[in-house]
Structure formats: C-alpha cells, structure tokens
Scaffold this motif. Structure first.
Motif, short mmCIF file in Angstrom:
data_model
loop_
_atom_site.label_atom_id
_atom_site.label_comp_id
_atom_site.label_asym_id
_atom_site.label_seq_id
_atom_site.Cartn_x
_atom_site.Cartn_y
_atom_site.Cartn_z
N ALA A 77 4.44 4.19 1.61
CA ALA A 77 3.73 3.49 2.68
C ALA A 77 2.23 3.81 2.56
CB ALA A 77 4.27 3.92 4.03
N GLU A 78 1.42 2.78 2.69
CA GLU A 78 -0.01 2.95 2.39
C GLU A 78 -0.88 2.97 3.65
OE1 GLU A 78 -1.80 1.72 -1.38
OE2 GLU A 78 -2.58 0.05 -0.24
N VAL A 79 -1.82 3.91 3.65
CA VAL A 79 -2.85 3.96 4.70
C VAL A 79 -4.05 3.17 4.18
CG1 VAL A 79 -4.37 5.46 6.03
CG2 VAL A 79 -2.07 6.25 5.44
N LYS A 80 -4.28 2.02 4.77
CA LYS A 80 -5.25 1.05 4.23
C LYS A 80 -5.99 0.41 5.40
CE LYS A 80 -4.91 -2.90 1.03
NZ LYS A 80 -3.96 -3.78 0.32
N LYS A 81 -7.23 0.83 5.64
CA LYS A 81 -7.94 0.35 6.83
C LYS A 81 -8.56 -1.02 6.64
CE LYS A 81 -9.30 5.10 7.56
NZ LYS A 81 -10.44 6.01 7.50
N PRO A 118 -10.51 -6.01 0.23
CA PRO A 118 -11.22 -7.22 -0.15
C PRO A 118 -10.44 -8.48 0.26
CG PRO A 118 -11.27 -5.67 -1.96
CD PRO A 118 -10.33 -5.10 -0.93
N SER A 119 -9.11 -8.43 0.23
CA SER A 119 -8.31 -9.61 0.59
C SER A 119 -8.39 -9.92 2.08
CB SER A 119 -6.82 -9.39 0.29
OG SER A 119 -6.61 -8.99 -1.01
N GLU A 120 -8.40 -8.88 2.91
CA GLU A 120 -8.21 -9.05 4.35
C GLU A 120 -9.44 -8.74 5.18
OE1 GLU A 120 -5.21 -9.65 6.16
OE2 GLU A 120 -4.20 -10.15 4.28
N ASN A 148 1.89 -7.25 -7.80
CA ASN A 148 2.02 -8.70 -7.60
C ASN A 148 0.67 -9.36 -7.36
OD1 ASN A 148 4.93 -9.01 -7.62
ND2 ASN A 148 4.92 -7.84 -5.69
N ARG A 149 -0.33 -8.53 -7.00
CA ARG A 149 -1.67 -9.08 -6.69
C ARG A 149 -2.50 -9.09 -7.97
NH1 ARG A 149 -2.84 -6.08 -2.51
NH2 ARG A 149 -2.67 -7.65 -0.88
N ASN A 150 -3.05 -10.26 -8.27
CA ASN A 150 -4.00 -10.37 -9.37
C ASN A 150 -5.33 -9.81 -8.83
OD1 ASN A 150 -6.21 -11.44 -10.83
ND2 ASN A 150 -4.89 -13.03 -11.71
N GLU A 210 4.49 -3.47 -6.33
CA GLU A 210 3.34 -3.27 -5.44
C GLU A 210 2.81 -4.61 -4.89
OE1 GLU A 210 1.48 0.09 -8.50
OE2 GLU A 210 0.16 -1.36 -7.55
N SER A 211 2.45 -4.58 -3.63
CA SER A 211 1.65 -5.61 -2.96
C SER A 211 2.40 -6.85 -2.49
CB SER A 211 0.50 -6.11 -3.85
OG SER A 211 -0.36 -5.06 -4.19
N GLY A 212 2.03 -7.25 -1.27
CA GLY A 212 2.42 -8.56 -0.74
C GLY A 212 3.73 -8.58 0.02
N TYR A 213 4.37 -7.43 0.23
CA TYR A 213 5.67 -7.43 0.89
C TYR A 213 5.53 -7.30 2.41
CZ TYR A 213 7.43 -6.91 -3.81
OH TYR A 213 7.70 -7.12 -5.14
N ILE A 252 3.89 -0.55 -0.01
CA ILE A 252 3.57 -1.53 1.05
C ILE A 252 2.42 -1.01 1.90
CG2 ILE A 252 4.51 -2.92 2.94
CD1 ILE A 252 7.33 -2.29 1.94
N GLY A 253 1.40 -1.83 2.07
CA GLY A 253 0.24 -1.43 2.87
C GLY A 253 -0.05 -2.37 4.02
N THR A 254 -0.63 -3.52 3.71
CA THR A 254 -1.19 -4.41 4.73
C THR A 254 -0.21 -4.76 5.85
OG1 THR A 254 -2.58 -5.35 3.00
CG2 THR A 254 -2.43 -6.59 5.06
N SER A 255 1.01 -5.18 5.49
CA SER A 255 1.93 -5.66 6.54
C SER A 255 2.30 -4.53 7.50
CB SER A 255 3.17 -6.32 5.94
OG SER A 255 3.97 -5.36 5.29
O1 LIG Z 1 -5.65 -5.22 -1.43
C1 LIG Z 1 -6.62 -5.77 -1.98
O2 LIG Z 1 -7.24 -6.72 -1.48
C2 LIG Z 1 -7.12 -5.28 -3.30
C3 LIG Z 1 -8.25 -5.88 -3.87
C4 LIG Z 1 -8.77 -5.42 -5.06
C5 LIG Z 1 -8.18 -4.36 -5.72
C6 LIG Z 1 -7.04 -3.75 -5.17
C7 LIG Z 1 -6.52 -4.21 -3.98
N1 LIG Z 1 -5.41 -3.62 -3.42
C8 LIG Z 1 -4.75 -2.50 -4.00
C9 LIG Z 1 -3.28 -2.59 -3.93
O3 LIG Z 1 -2.69 -2.68 -4.96
C10 LIG Z 1 -2.60 -2.54 -2.60
O4 LIG Z 1 -3.36 -1.77 -1.71
C11 LIG Z 1 -1.17 -2.03 -2.56
O5 LIG Z 1 -0.39 -2.48 -3.61
C12 LIG Z 1 -0.53 -2.47 -1.23
O6 LIG Z 1 -0.56 -3.87 -1.14
P1 LIG Z 1 -0.35 -4.65 0.23
O7 LIG Z 1 0.99 -4.27 0.79
O8 LIG Z 1 -0.40 -6.10 -0.11
O9 LIG Z 1 -1.47 -4.21 1.12
#
Ligand SMILES: O=C(O)c1ccccc1NCC(=O)[C@H](O)[C@H](O)COP(=O)(O)O
Length: 255
Positions: A51-55, A58-60, A183-185, A215-218, A236-239
């Motif tokens: 689980a990610e701590v992400k305040k 760039p996406s959000e 999963n994130r480009n 990683e990412s987008g779940y 998983i971070g953002t959600s």
């Molecule tokens: O999250 C971003 O916008 C991002 C932009 C540029 C480089 C890296 C970025 N994120 C790093 C990650 O890989 C995610 O923090 C991580 O996999 C969690 O993803 P999510 O659940 O979609 O927040």
C-alpha cells in the motif's frame, strides 16, 4: 556511476533530471540494525498488497494531504504486507523524513519509492529505514545490474520496474529477483491494466521464478483477478489514498 538521463522522455525524464541535480552526499544518520524483509513479506500465500503513501502525483495533482504515519497505521490494520513511501518532494510531496517517521511507527517492510539515479540514494534509503528500493529500468538502462548489486551490498531488496518487453529483458538479464510491472506508461501517464498480466506471463514463460509485482491503476477487486496465480503482489496508491477510510478500502480490495 550515473545513467544518461538526457535520453529519457516525458515527465519521467523531467522528474529524474531534477532529482539528479539535487543529489549531494552528506553525513547520513545511522541505519537501523535490522529491517523486516520486503521480499519475504511478499512471498506469503495469496496476493500481497504493497500500500502506497502518495500525497500527490503528476497524473492527479494533489491527492490527499494525509499524515504518512496515520496512513501507514491504517494500511497495517487493513492487512497490507508492505508499505511504499514516496520520498520525491516536487511531484509527489514526499520526503525521507516521511520514510523515517513511518519506519518508527509500523512493523511492516518499507519500499523507498523514488527515482534512483545516483548510488548515494541507495545509502539514503538504508539509513532512513527502507527494506527495499525501486529501480526503474527506463531510467537506469544498462546500469540496472550495477545498481542492483549495490543495493544488495547494502542489504536492500530491489524492486526492478519495467513497462515494456525490452525493459523486462533487461531486468531479467540484470538478475532481478523482484520485478515490478507498471501498467502506467511513465512518459504519457496512460494506464493499461493489460500490461502487467501480459508481461507477467512473458516473464514466467522465460523462466522467471522470482517475485512479480503488478503496479498502478487498481481500484476495484475484480481488476485484481487477472493477477491471481501469476503475481505475488500488487502495488496500490491513488485509489487507497482517495478513500475516506484507508483500512476499509484495503480490506474491500483484497480482504
Ligand atoms: O503516479 C504518477 O502519476 C506517476 C508519474 C510519473 C512517474 C511515476 C508515477 N507513479 C509511480 C507509480 O508507479 C505509482 O505511484 C504506483 O505504482 C501506484 O500507482 P497508483 O495506484 O495508480 O497510484
């Protein structure tokens, strides 16, 4: 040795070049004598959650100004097997101070989530209590193996992150024991949830028997189904950070 970052496109290149400019070695605090194993935590039965701590990102933009310790304690109660702490300050609002504070508050292994572009950043990770670091193949390229070795020498696990078939080949050639498939480009920030299962299958077909992390987008339980039996863990971070109750959100996803 540093990677050539002028060849890295998009926002990833921007972040990494800024990070590289800022690395100036300084005396580090004494590292904790022992830290829990990240790799072993992810190898427990079932799909482990990091689980990610992400305040912010760039996406959000701003996601949530939640205290990292409060977030991490909620993740621990919710069943996370490890915690990822962003330490990049400009785009993600993180810091090494966050990492240290989380280390002092929870028992789980911690991943230093940053854009490692200088070996000193590995020493910092160890000093501030990380069990593992993220190594991004799109940044490190042919130097991935060198950073992997240095991480091991310092007693750190390394999650080697890839997004393409070529990057996966490089990660496996470098001897990665844990591969994260994003999963994130990171150039366009587009998410495609078919990336992790596709590259995960390729990795297993190539004989990779190590830890696989998607990683990412779940954000929903059913999105995790294609990972079952193939992946060891999901990041998983953002959600989660957007959920009013982090503990409940985590249980609802994988509980
Ligand atoms: O999250 C971003 O916008 C991002 C932009 C540029 C480089 C890296 C970025 N994120 C790093 C990650 O890989 C995610 O923090 C991580 O996999 C969690 O993803 P999510 O659940 O979609 O927040």
């Amino acid at each position: 040795m540093r990677p050539h970052l002028s060849r890295v496109p998009g926002v990833l290149g921007e972040i990494a070049r800024r990070r590289a400019e800022e690395v100036v070695p300084y005396p580090l605090p004494p590292a904790p004598k022992t830290v829990p194993s990240f790799r072993e935590a992810l190898l427990q039965p079932g799909l482990s959650v990091i689980a990610e701590v992400k305040k912010s990102s760039p996406s959000e933009g701003a996601i949530r100004a939640l205290d990292p310790v409060a977030a991490s304690l909620a993740y621990q109660r919710g069943g996370a097997r490890a915690i990822s702490v962003l330490t990049e300050p400009h785009y993600f609002g993180g810091s090494l101070e966050d990492l240290l504070r989380v280390r002092q508050a929870v028992d789980l292994p911690l991943l230093r989530k940053d854009f490692v572009v200088d070996p000193f950043m590995l020493k910092e990770a160890r000093a501030y209590g990380a069990s593992a670091v993220l190594l991004i193949v799109a940044l490190l390229g042919e130097l991935t193996g060198v950073y992997l070795e240095e991480a091991r020498r310092l007693g750190l696990d390394a999650l080697v992150e890839v997004h393409t078939e070529r990057e996966l080949e490089l990660a496996l050639e470098a001897g990665a024991e844990m591969v994260g498939i994003n999963n994130r480009n990171l150039t366009t920030l587009q998410i495609d949830l078919t990336t992790a299962p596709r590259l995960g299958r390729l990795a297993r077909e190539a004989g990779f028997g190590g830890v696989l992390v998607a990683e990412s987008g779940y954000s929903r339980r059913e999105e995790l189904r294609p990972l079952e039996g193939l992946f060891d863990a999901v990041l998983i971070g953002t959600s989660l950070m957007k959920s009013p109750d982090l503990e409940e959100a985590l249980r609802a996803l994988v509980g």
